[in-house]
Design a protein around this motif. Structure first.
Motif, PDB file in Angstrom:
ATOM      1  N   VAL A  43       0.820  -1.214   0.000  1.00 22.13           N
ATOM      2  CA  VAL A  43       0.000   0.000   0.000  1.00 22.13           C
ATOM      3  C   VAL A  43       0.857   1.268   0.000  1.00 22.13           C
ATOM      4  O   VAL A  43       0.494   2.272  -0.609  1.00 22.13           O
ATOM      5  N   MET A  60       1.571   2.265  -3.487  1.00 24.56           N
ATOM      6  CA  MET A  60       0.391   2.803  -4.168  1.00 24.56           C
ATOM      7  C   MET A  60       0.142   4.243  -3.761  1.00 24.56           C
ATOM      8  O   MET A  60      -0.124   5.106  -4.593  1.00 24.56           O
ATOM      9  N   LEU A 102     -16.380   3.684  -4.874  1.00 23.26           N
ATOM     10  CA  LEU A 102     -15.406   3.316  -3.844  1.00 23.26           C
ATOM     11  C   LEU A 102     -14.092   4.092  -3.946  1.00 23.26           C
ATOM     12  O   LEU A 102     -13.221   3.969  -3.096  1.00 23.26           O
ATOM     13  N   GLU A 158     -11.609   3.649  -5.899  1.00 25.54           N
ATOM     14  CA  GLU A 158     -10.459   2.774  -6.064  1.00 25.54           C
ATOM     15  C   GLU A 158     -10.553   2.175  -7.474  1.00 25.54           C
ATOM     16  O   GLU A 158     -11.640   2.056  -8.027  1.00 25.54           O
ATOM     17  N   MET A 163      -7.905  -3.954  -8.675  1.00 26.28           N
ATOM     18  CA  MET A 163      -7.793  -4.522  -7.329  1.00 26.28           C
ATOM     19  C   MET A 163      -8.465  -5.880  -7.190  1.00 26.28           C
ATOM     20  O   MET A 163      -8.167  -6.626  -6.257  1.00 26.28           O
ATOM     21  N   TRP A 164      -9.377  -6.187  -8.109  1.00 24.33           N
ATOM     22  CA  TRP A 164     -10.118  -7.429  -7.924  1.00 24.33           C
ATOM     23  C   TRP A 164     -10.148  -8.350  -9.135  1.00 24.33           C
ATOM     24  O   TRP A 164     -10.271  -9.554  -8.978  1.00 24.33           O
ATOM     25  N   VAL A 212      -0.868  -8.289  -5.607  1.00 18.17           N
ATOM     26  CA  VAL A 212      -1.109  -7.632  -4.326  1.00 18.17           C
ATOM     27  C   VAL A 212      -0.162  -8.219  -3.282  1.00 18.17           C
ATOM     28  O   VAL A 212      -0.084  -9.439  -3.142  1.00 18.17           O
ATOM     29  N   ALA A 213       0.534  -7.334  -2.584  1.00 12.14           N
ATOM     30  CA  ALA A 213       1.383  -7.820  -1.493  1.00 12.14           C
ATOM     31  C   ALA A 213       0.459  -8.190  -0.329  1.00 12.14           C
ATOM     32  O   ALA A 213       0.148  -7.364   0.523  1.00 12.14           O
ATOM     33  N   ALA A 214      -0.007  -9.420  -0.342  1.00  9.77           N
ATOM     34  CA  ALA A 214      -1.056  -9.835   0.593  1.00  9.77           C
ATOM     35  C   ALA A 214      -0.543  -9.835   2.021  1.00  9.77           C
ATOM     36  O   ALA A 214       0.477 -10.440   2.329  1.00  9.77           O
ATOM     37  N   ARG A 215      -1.264  -9.125   2.864  1.00 15.74           N
ATOM     38  CA  ARG A 215      -0.906  -9.103   4.269  1.00 15.74           C
ATOM     39  C   ARG A 215      -2.024  -9.680   5.127  1.00 15.74           C
ATOM     40  O   ARG A 215      -1.954  -9.678   6.333  1.00 15.74           O
ATOM     41  N   GLY A 264      -6.287 -10.071   0.937  1.00 16.22           N
ATOM     42  CA  GLY A 264      -5.244  -9.933  -0.079  1.00 16.22           C
ATOM     43  C   GLY A 264      -4.944 -11.257  -0.755  1.00 16.22           C
ATOM     44  O   GLY A 264      -4.734 -11.324  -1.973  1.00 16.22           O
ATOM     45  N   GLN A 291      -7.679 -11.937  -3.214  1.00 15.59           N
ATOM     46  CA  GLN A 291      -7.496 -11.143  -4.432  1.00 15.59           C
ATOM     47  C   GLN A 291      -6.502 -11.826  -5.369  1.00 15.59           C
ATOM     48  O   GLN A 291      -6.751 -11.953  -6.573  1.00 15.59           O
ATOM     49  N   ALA A 326     -22.763   8.434  -6.417  1.00 15.74           N
ATOM     50  CA  ALA A 326     -21.657   7.486  -6.580  1.00 15.74           C
ATOM     51  C   ALA A 326     -21.927   6.220  -5.777  1.00 15.74           C
ATOM     52  O   ALA A 326     -21.702   5.105  -6.258  1.00 15.74           O
ATOM     53  N   TYR A 345     -19.188  -8.341  -5.508  1.00 12.09           N
ATOM     54  CA  TYR A 345     -18.317  -7.384  -4.821  1.00 12.09           C
ATOM     55  C   TYR A 345     -18.887  -7.044  -3.447  1.00 12.09           C
ATOM     56  O   TYR A 345     -18.165  -7.077  -2.434  1.00 12.09           O
ATOM     57  N   TYR A 405      -9.351  -4.353   1.906  1.00 12.49           N
ATOM     58  CA  TYR A 405      -8.264  -4.396   0.949  1.00 12.49           C
ATOM     59  C   TYR A 405      -7.120  -5.237   1.478  1.00 12.49           C
ATOM     60  O   TYR A 405      -6.891  -5.321   2.672  1.00 12.49           O
ATOM     61  N   GLY A 406      -6.422  -5.796   0.538  1.00 17.12           N
ATOM     62  CA  GLY A 406      -5.333  -6.665   0.947  1.00 17.12           C
ATOM     63  C   GLY A 406      -4.012  -5.964   1.078  1.00 17.12           C
ATOM     64  O   GLY A 406      -2.975  -6.604   1.069  1.00 17.12           O
ATOM     65  N   TYR A 407      -4.019  -4.647   1.134  1.00 13.94           N
ATOM     66  CA  TYR A 407      -2.758  -3.918   1.162  1.00 13.94           C
ATOM     67  C   TYR A 407      -2.327  -3.587   2.585  1.00 13.94           C
ATOM     68  O   TYR A 407      -3.140  -3.420   3.444  1.00 13.94           O
TER      69      TYR A 407
END
Lengths: 390, 224
Positions: free
Chosen positions: A105, A108, A216, A218, A223-224, A235-238, A242, A245, B23, B207, B222-224
């Protein structure tokens, strides 16, 4: 549809003489030299060798297109090379810059995500409503968020797209080559009956991802759902999400880019899924080049329909003398037609009047773009391989 | 009685928050509108049902936050576990309704639609309204940032009636932004449009489902 009686088709065009083909290739030779050997590039022997090989490769393919009057198989060679070599150079550079293919992240937020054209359609709504570009990437070598640089890249893409329409997907996209290569392997398709409604898939993905990106803030597709995360940056899954994904990326890549193209001999990711392709299709309405079916020569044998790798021909569209909006202008139908009924065409001119002239005009523009985008990527991939071999 | 300036504030907050609202509602509203018949009136009816249910969601929320606000400050309450649980549940319900909607709209293109329960293209208005009401109510309960801001303000008001009035005016302000959605009625309806809308609904539903499950599991989305 019943076949119909019609005038006999013309004999296939005889190959051009080598001298004439070479003359027609000269502008591409000049463009290649400009692109691959301009000052400030090729600082070591590997990059010089890679540039020379790529320039030779691109001009040789164009020469063969000129000589044989065929397009698809030569373009496919370039496209598969682009698809295979793109991850080679890309991953190498990622590992050099970051030490890993995984993107965390922090990278990014810092805007150090390499720029990609895929999310362009999903950037438009947030940019129009909020003047914010939600894609956190950069095209600057030093990294750092740069909306202006991204806007410039989008502008370049737009200019080329206005001319070539969805030709982008056959001559510039660095993602479609792997599936085109997989589709080329089997002699015959194992899966033949494909529900035509799946053609609407890219439009659905585009609609869903554009709306979700706006909701969103994003890049929802990146991302998906991007299958090519499997061979670029993941994705650097943590945490568990993640990991999920990354599993989605790999499954989509395996299914849409490897298995289904092999089974169907079609570019299934492009035909059923790619939202960027759907977006590009809109520009086929503006582009001056298209592919038409000359009704006077067409025997409704549907060879062109079977040859199309993108499901862009249907019996109805053939009866109307045109392709569907999703046509990528790859030339497969034109090369496959035994009666030369499928032809390149410039809008506003009579169909099949001077198709070779239309083909030449299209190919000069398309191949110049191919060298500009794809050529540099191929050269980078070759340079990377040389780096490991030497 | 709260001063008029407070209600002007509610209206202004709604108007200013409109883009965020469209949105947030767009992923639900646009595909479901695309499965309706073409034309201004069917879209106006659908939108009216959707917005009415959304207003109901707002008012329910107004009562809840005022009750919470009477006990404690709004913000700590929103950061407690029930918020994640509520949002997770709302997202999962939303996903279920969208999936059912996509399934129900399978006959939207000139075939019999006797089997559908929520969506019934070309049939009675009550059937069509059910889907709009379900989606409107669920999106009305979504805790988007402007909605939370309005909630915080409403929680500070002296009475529940004022809180309801505050949210009603906030709703009116945001609803102005929904008028352009009527333009979707001008789009031609054919198999392509309805199929695209249905497929998009499924993707959006998946989703929301993933988001809802992640929230219930108290995981970051999120996976970040």
């Amino acid at each position: 549809m019943a076949t119909k009686a019609c005038t006999p088709g013309p004999a296939p065009a005889a190959p051009r003489s080598s001298v004439r083909a070479l003359m027609l290739t000269l502008p591409i030779v000049v463009w290649s030299l400009l692109m691959f050997f301009h000052p400030g590039t090729n600082t070591d022997w590997r990059s010089r060798t890679a540039a020379a090989i790529t320039a030779l490769f691109m001009t040789a393919l164009f020469f063969m297109m000129m000589r044989t009057h065929t397009t698809y198989r030569w373009r496919r060679l370039f496209f598969v090379a682009l698809g295979v070599l793109f991850p080679v150079g890309f991953i190498y550079n990622l590992v050099l810059a970051r030490g890993t293919m995984g993107i965390p992240v922090e990278e990014m937020i810092a805007g150090r995500t390499p720029f990609c054209f895929m999310p362009i359609p999903t950037l438009i709504l947030p940019a129009a409503l909020t003047r914010t570009i939600v894609f956190p990437g950069s095209i600057l070598s030093a990294g750092g968020a740069s909306s202006h640089a991204i806007a410039a890249m989008v502008g370049l893409w737009l200019a080329l797209t206005l001319v070539l329409g969805k030709g982008w997907c056959s001559y510039a996209c660095f993602f479609g080559g792997i599936e085109e290569g997989m589709a080329a392997i089997p002699a015959r398709p194992r899966l033949r009956k494909l529900d035509p409604r799946w053609r609407y898939g890219p439009w659905a993905v585009l609609l869903a991802m554009a709306l979700l990106s706006l909701a969103l803030f994003e890049p929802a597709y990146c991302m998906w759902l991007c299958p090519f995360k499997a061979v670029t940056e993941y994705v650097a899954a943590r945490n568990l999400v993640g990991l999920i994904q990354n599993v989605i990326f790999v499954l989509l890549f395996a299914g849409l880019v490897i298995v289904l193209p092999f089974l169907t001999k079609k570019r299934t990711q492009c035909s059923y899924f790619c939202p960027f392709g759907a977006f590009q299709s809109i520009f086929n309405k503006i582009s001056i080049f298209d592919v038409r079916i000359d009704q006077a020569r067409c025997k409704s044998c549907n060879i062109c329909q079977n040859a199309c790798p993108n499901l862009s021909l249907s019996k109805e569209s053939i009866a109307r003398g045109e392709t569907l909006i999703s046509c990528m202008k790859c030339g497969a139908c034109i090369d496959a037609c035994p009666r030369q009924a499928a032809v390149w065409h410039i809008k506003g001119t009579q169909v099949a009047l001077k198709p070779e002239r239309a083909r030449l005009m299209f190919l000069y523009a398309a191949w110049a773009m191919a060298i500009l985008f794809g050529g540099s990527i191929i050269a980078q991939g070759i340079a990377t391989i040389l780096h490991f071999l030497a | 009685m709260a001063p008029p300036v407070l209600f002007s504030e509610a209206l202004a907050l709604g108007l200013a928050s409109g883009p965020a609202c469209i949105a947030a509602c767009g992923p639900v509203l646009v595909p479901s509108l695309l499965t309706q018949q073409a034309g201004f009136r069917p879209h106006a009816r659908y939108l009216a049902a959707f917005l009415s249910a959304r207003l109901l969601g707002y008012l329910l929320f107004a009562i809840a936050v005022w009750e919470l606000g009477a006990l404690a400050s709004m913000l700590p309450a929103l950061h407690m576990l029930p918020r994640a649980f509520l949002m997770g549940a709302v997202n999962i319900l939303l996903a279920c309704v969208l999936l059912w909607y996509a399934y129900s709209a399978r006959h939207a293109c000139g075939q019999s639609c006797s089997g559908s329960k929520l969506v019934n293209i070309g049939a009675t208005t009550s059937h069509r309204a059910a889907g709009a009401v379900a989606l409107g109510l669920l999106t009305g309960l979504s805790l988007c940032p402007p909605f939370v801001a309005a909630g915080v303000r409403a929680a500070q008001l002296p009475g529940v009636v004022q809180a309801l009035l505050f949210f009603t005016l906030f709703f009116v302000g945001t609803s102005v932004w929904f008028v352009p959605f009527l333009g979707l009625g001008c789009l031609v309806r054919n198999q392509a449009v309805v199929t695209v809308a249905r497929m998009a609904m499924v993707l959006i539903a998946l989703y929301y489902l993933a988001l809802g499950i992640a929230m219930l599991m108290e995981k970051k989305a999120y996976g970040y």
